[in-house]
Design a protein around this motif. Sequence first.
Motif, short mmCIF file in Angstrom:
data_model
loop_
_atom_site.label_atom_id
_atom_site.label_comp_id
_atom_site.label_asym_id
_atom_site.label_seq_id
_atom_site.Cartn_x
_atom_site.Cartn_y
_atom_site.Cartn_z
N VAL A 107 -0.50 -4.71 -1.92
CA VAL A 107 -0.57 -5.96 -1.17
C VAL A 107 0.26 -7.04 -1.85
CG1 VAL A 107 -2.12 -7.81 -0.40
CG2 VAL A 107 -2.80 -5.42 -0.13
N VAL A 108 0.22 -7.10 -3.17
CA VAL A 108 1.02 -8.08 -3.91
C VAL A 108 2.51 -7.79 -3.73
CG1 VAL A 108 1.63 -8.89 -6.23
CG2 VAL A 108 -0.77 -8.66 -5.58
N THR A 157 3.08 -0.55 4.53
CA THR A 157 1.96 -0.95 3.69
C THR A 157 0.63 -0.66 4.37
OG1 THR A 157 3.31 -2.67 2.69
CG2 THR A 157 0.95 -2.88 2.43
N LEU A 163 3.93 -6.25 -1.20
CA LEU A 163 4.29 -6.65 0.16
C LEU A 163 4.41 -8.16 0.27
CD1 LEU A 163 4.73 -6.03 3.17
CD2 LEU A 163 2.26 -6.23 3.46
N GLY A 164 3.48 -8.88 -0.33
CA GLY A 164 3.54 -10.34 -0.30
C GLY A 164 4.81 -10.89 -0.92
N VAL A 165 5.20 -10.34 -2.06
CA VAL A 165 6.43 -10.80 -2.73
C VAL A 165 7.65 -10.48 -1.88
CG1 VAL A 165 7.91 -10.42 -4.73
CG2 VAL A 165 5.46 -10.72 -5.05
N VAL A 177 7.76 -10.11 1.40
CA VAL A 177 7.75 -10.99 2.57
C VAL A 177 8.18 -12.40 2.19
CG1 VAL A 177 6.26 -12.09 4.29
CG2 VAL A 177 6.10 -9.63 3.90
N ILE A 178 7.73 -12.90 1.04
CA ILE A 178 8.11 -14.24 0.59
C ILE A 178 9.62 -14.31 0.34
CG2 ILE A 178 7.95 -15.85 -1.35
CD1 ILE A 178 4.94 -15.14 -1.47
N ILE A 191 5.63 -4.06 6.58
CA ILE A 191 4.22 -4.21 6.97
C ILE A 191 3.67 -2.88 7.47
CG2 ILE A 191 2.69 -5.32 8.64
CD1 ILE A 191 4.50 -7.82 8.36
N THR A 219 11.42 -14.05 3.68
CA THR A 219 11.23 -15.27 4.46
C THR A 219 12.08 -16.40 3.90
OG1 THR A 219 8.97 -14.59 5.00
CG2 THR A 219 9.50 -16.92 5.28
#
Length: 119
Positions: free
Chosen positions: A82-83, A72, A85-87, A89-90, A69, A93
């Motif tokens: 952003v995509v 980014t 980072l989202g992937v 993080v998913i 985070i 997680t």
Amino acid sequence: MPYLIESIDLIAKIVEFIGVMIMFIGLILAFYKAAISSNKFSHDTYLGVRQGVSKSILLGLEVLIAADIMATVVTEPTLRSVVVLGVIVIIRTFLSLSLQVELEGRFPWQHKNTPQDKE
């Protein structure tokens, strides 16, 4: 402003290193505790090592998410970053959730089964 971006980027790299070291040191400590706790390798020793390693991985993953985070935020915000980072993080997680279920035998939102609940 460029100095601030470089500083935050350096901090993010340091936090990434700390996350990796947490996992590595946790692995070493889990095996060390198993080695000194008993002379022979039993099922309880295996469970202890597994839980110790899993806990260090969970903590390391949380630290790595924080580092991602930070990294980014300082980069120029594009849809691609952003995509990505989202992937990341998913995935992390999901790994954290599955490790926690392995450790505790339940999802975090489920209540703990206590002897009083069974009555």
